[in-house]
Design an enzyme around this catalytic site. Structure first.
Site, PDB file in Angstrom:
ATOM      1  N   GLY A 111      -0.396  -9.926 -19.241  1.00 33.53           N
ATOM      2  CA  GLY A 111      -1.248  -8.719 -19.231  1.00 33.53           C
ATOM      3  C   GLY A 111      -2.142  -8.647 -18.003  1.00 33.53           C
ATOM      4  O   GLY A 111      -1.667  -8.499 -16.875  1.00 33.53           O
ATOM      5  N   LYS A 143       9.175 -13.714 -20.933  1.00 31.34           N
ATOM      6  CA  LYS A 143       8.121 -13.941 -19.937  1.00 31.34           C
ATOM      7  C   LYS A 143       8.365 -15.255 -19.187  1.00 31.34           C
ATOM      8  O   LYS A 143       8.114 -15.342 -17.979  1.00 31.34           O
ATOM      9  CB  LYS A 143       6.755 -13.953 -20.629  1.00 31.34           C
ATOM     10  CG  LYS A 143       6.350 -12.563 -21.146  1.00 31.34           C
ATOM     11  CD  LYS A 143       5.181 -12.637 -22.099  1.00 31.34           C
ATOM     12  CE  LYS A 143       4.755 -11.248 -22.584  1.00 31.34           C
ATOM     13  NZ  LYS A 143       3.853 -11.308 -23.736  1.00 31.34           N
ATOM     14  N   VAL A 183      -0.981   1.570 -22.282  1.00 29.51           N
ATOM     15  CA  VAL A 183      -1.100   1.063 -20.910  1.00 29.51           C
ATOM     16  C   VAL A 183      -1.161   2.217 -19.905  1.00 29.51           C
ATOM     17  O   VAL A 183      -1.990   2.216 -18.983  1.00 29.51           O
ATOM     18  CB  VAL A 183       0.062   0.085 -20.586  1.00 29.51           C
ATOM     19  CG1 VAL A 183      -0.011  -0.376 -19.143  1.00 29.51           C
ATOM     20  CG2 VAL A 183       0.012  -1.118 -21.531  1.00 29.51           C
ATOM     21  N   VAL A 217       3.870 -10.249 -17.324  1.00 29.52           N
ATOM     22  CA  VAL A 217       3.518 -11.547 -17.941  1.00 29.52           C
ATOM     23  C   VAL A 217       2.003 -11.702 -17.921  1.00 29.52           C
ATOM     24  O   VAL A 217       1.365 -11.533 -16.881  1.00 29.52           O
ATOM     25  CB  VAL A 217       4.147 -12.729 -17.169  1.00 29.52           C
ATOM     26  CG1 VAL A 217       3.861 -14.048 -17.899  1.00 29.52           C
ATOM     27  CG2 VAL A 217       5.637 -12.554 -16.964  1.00 29.52           C
ATOM     28  N   LYS A 256       8.551  -6.401 -19.296  1.00 32.32           N
ATOM     29  CA  LYS A 256       9.088  -7.775 -19.169  1.00 32.32           C
ATOM     30  C   LYS A 256      10.504  -7.884 -19.723  1.00 32.32           C
ATOM     31  O   LYS A 256      11.312  -8.657 -19.222  1.00 32.32           O
ATOM     32  CB  LYS A 256       8.181  -8.777 -19.871  1.00 32.32           C
ATOM     33  CG  LYS A 256       8.250  -8.752 -21.384  1.00 32.32           C
ATOM     34  CD  LYS A 256       6.974  -8.436 -22.041  1.00 32.32           C
ATOM     35  CE  LYS A 256       7.166  -7.986 -23.456  1.00 32.32           C
ATOM     36  NZ  LYS A 256       5.992  -7.474 -24.086  1.00 32.32           N
TER      37      LYS A 256
HETATM   38  N1  HSE Z   1       3.545  -8.670 -28.013  1.00 30.09           N
HETATM   39  C1  HSE Z   1       2.906  -9.211 -26.864  1.00 30.09           C
HETATM   40  C2  HSE Z   1       1.946 -10.322 -27.310  1.00 30.09           C
HETATM   41  C3  HSE Z   1       2.160  -8.159 -26.099  1.00 30.09           C
HETATM   42  O1  HSE Z   1       1.684 -10.473 -28.509  1.00 30.09           O
HETATM   43  O2  HSE Z   1       1.482 -11.062 -26.455  1.00 30.09           O
HETATM   44  C4  HSE Z   1       2.135  -8.360 -24.620  1.00 30.09           C
HETATM   45  O3  HSE Z   1       3.372  -8.562 -24.033  1.00 30.09           O
END
Ligand code: HSE
Length: 431
Positions: free
Chosen positions: A135, A206, A15, A133, A106
């Protein structure tokens, strides 16, 4: 006069690299918005010599957090190291040094959000976490600003890409849970240790953030009932298909009569529900509010560049606040007293799969038990098992309360015709 605004990064993983790429590639767009250029001033990394995909001047890298946190040239800090305790300590120090913070963390916000927001406010700093939350989906600001005048009643979300990928493979390709998980790991969606994803904890964190924002009440992680997907059987997904239902790991936040319920569990939705068409690693959040009615937000829930767009939206917001001199007004202001929904007020339909002795009156006695609790059946399927000595019965109930349904399950266990309660799931979305 145009000035250069300097941001510092704590972390340079997928990121963080996405943030640098966007700043490099979209500098002109950012400059149009702000009237100023943005530069990356300092970046905290663990290993300066590590080979990286992005181009970055080694002089910008440091292994000392203070070079970012207590750096007078830096205006905004982007926290993307993840984890909880180290990130929390960095943030508290950064607020004390009057730095604004943008984070994708998060886990930290779900657990320590109120403490960090207080620290930010006391220091006149911004703390934003759009990327925490969904992405790259522009979600939190849509809820807190776009729907500011509305009253949100329900938020249902597919907020974990790993589990949505696994469920899609189980549903569409008939893969077992284990095979689908191995596939997700091979493709890099699922972590080597997938527990937080598959047991629902990532989604629960989330949902805490979404519920706080949507209902302006101080929901905590302990308030969330969580069930993951690791025990799901392909048999239930197959029955779901026959009943026009799709299984999703749903984060559910509901407010009725000022009582709030937040949960994460495998849930059947009608195939016609907008969330049923969200496949693979995609995320989506469905919102129902008084005035706007139904609305849905869809997109990439993870990934370097998508998540970096959410971070950059917070960075731009923070810089605009700096230019206006209005930093320190937080995204969340929990203000309603929290009252959790008791089981007798949690209303939904239920899917139930039973093994029963295939003998005269077996179904009648089950049906009588449900009759007595005023639970009516919307749909019924029965298939012979074990050369006809057993029958597999699947029912979908009409609306009833969780407590009423749970009491019915206890009574079912005592019926001599019932061999085993194989599974049961919540059914949402007006099946
Ligand atoms: N592990 C998370 C997912 C990544 O699979 O959505 C993003 O928070």
């Amino acid at each position: 006069m145009e000035k250069e605004i300097s941001i510092g990064l704590l972390g340079l993983g997928v990121v963080g690299s996405g943030v640098i790429q966007i700043i490099n590639d979209h500098q002109e767009e950012l400059q149009h918005q702000l009237g100023h250029t943005i530069k990356v001033g300092k970046v905290l990394v663990r290993d300066i010599e590590k080979v990286r995909d992005i181009k970055i001047d080694k002089n910008v890298l440091t292994t000392n957090p203070d070079d970012v946190i207590n750096n007078d040239d830096i205006d905004v800090i982007v926290e993307v190291i993840g984890g909880i305790e180290e990130a929390r300590e960095h943030m508290l120090k950064a607020f004390a040094a009057k730095k604004h913070i943008v984070t994708a963390n998060k886990d930290l916000i779900a657990l320590h959000g109120p403490e960090l927001e207080k620290a930010a406010q006391e220091n006149g700093c911004d703390l934003f976490y759009e990327a925490s939350v969904g992405g790259g989906i522009p979600l939190l600001r849509s809820l807190s600003a776009g729907l500011v005048s509305d009253r949100i009643n329900q938020v249902m979300g597919i907020v974990n890409g790993t589990t949505n990928y696994i469920l899609t493979k189980m549903d569409e390709d008939g893969q077992s849970y284990e095979d689908a998980l191995a596939d997700a790991q091979a493709l890099g969606f699922a972590e080597a240790n997938p527990t937080a994803d598959v047991e629902g904890l990532d989604a629960a964190r989330k949902m805490v953030i979404l519920a706080r924002l949507s209902f302006l009440t101080d929901v905590e992680l302990d308030d969330v009932e969580v069930e993951g997907i690791s025990n799901l059987s392909i048999a239930d997904l197959e029955y779901g298909k026959k009943l026009d239902l799709t299984m999703k790991l749903i984060g559910f936040a509901n407010r009725r009569n000022n009582q709030v319920e937040v949960s994460v569990q495998p849930t059947f939705l009608p195939i016609s529900h907008p969330l049923s068409s969200v496949k693979n690693e995609y995320n989506a959040v469905y919102v129902n509010a008084d005035a706007v009615g139904e609305t849905m937000f869809y997109g990439a829930g993870a990934g370097g560049l998508p998540t970096a767009t959410a971070i950059m939206s917070d960075v731009v917001e923070t810089i605009k606040n700096m230019l206006l001199g209005v930093n320190g007004n937080q995204l969340i202001k929990p203000s309603f007293t929290k009252e959790l929904t008791p089981p007798e007020n949690k209303i939904s339909q239920f899917y139930l799969r039973l093994h029963v002795k295939d003998e005269i009156g077996a179904f009648a006695s089950i049906s009588e038990l449900f009759n007595q609790r005023s639970i009516s059946f919307e749909r019924i399927l029965q298939t012979p098992k074990n050369n006809g000595s057993l029958a597999e019965v699947v029912v979908v109930t009409h609306l009833t309360s969780l407590s009423n349904f749970q009491e019915a399950l206890e009574q079912l266990d005592e019926l001599s015709v019932v061999k085993e309660v194989k599974s049961y799931f919540r059914v949402e979305g007006d099946a």
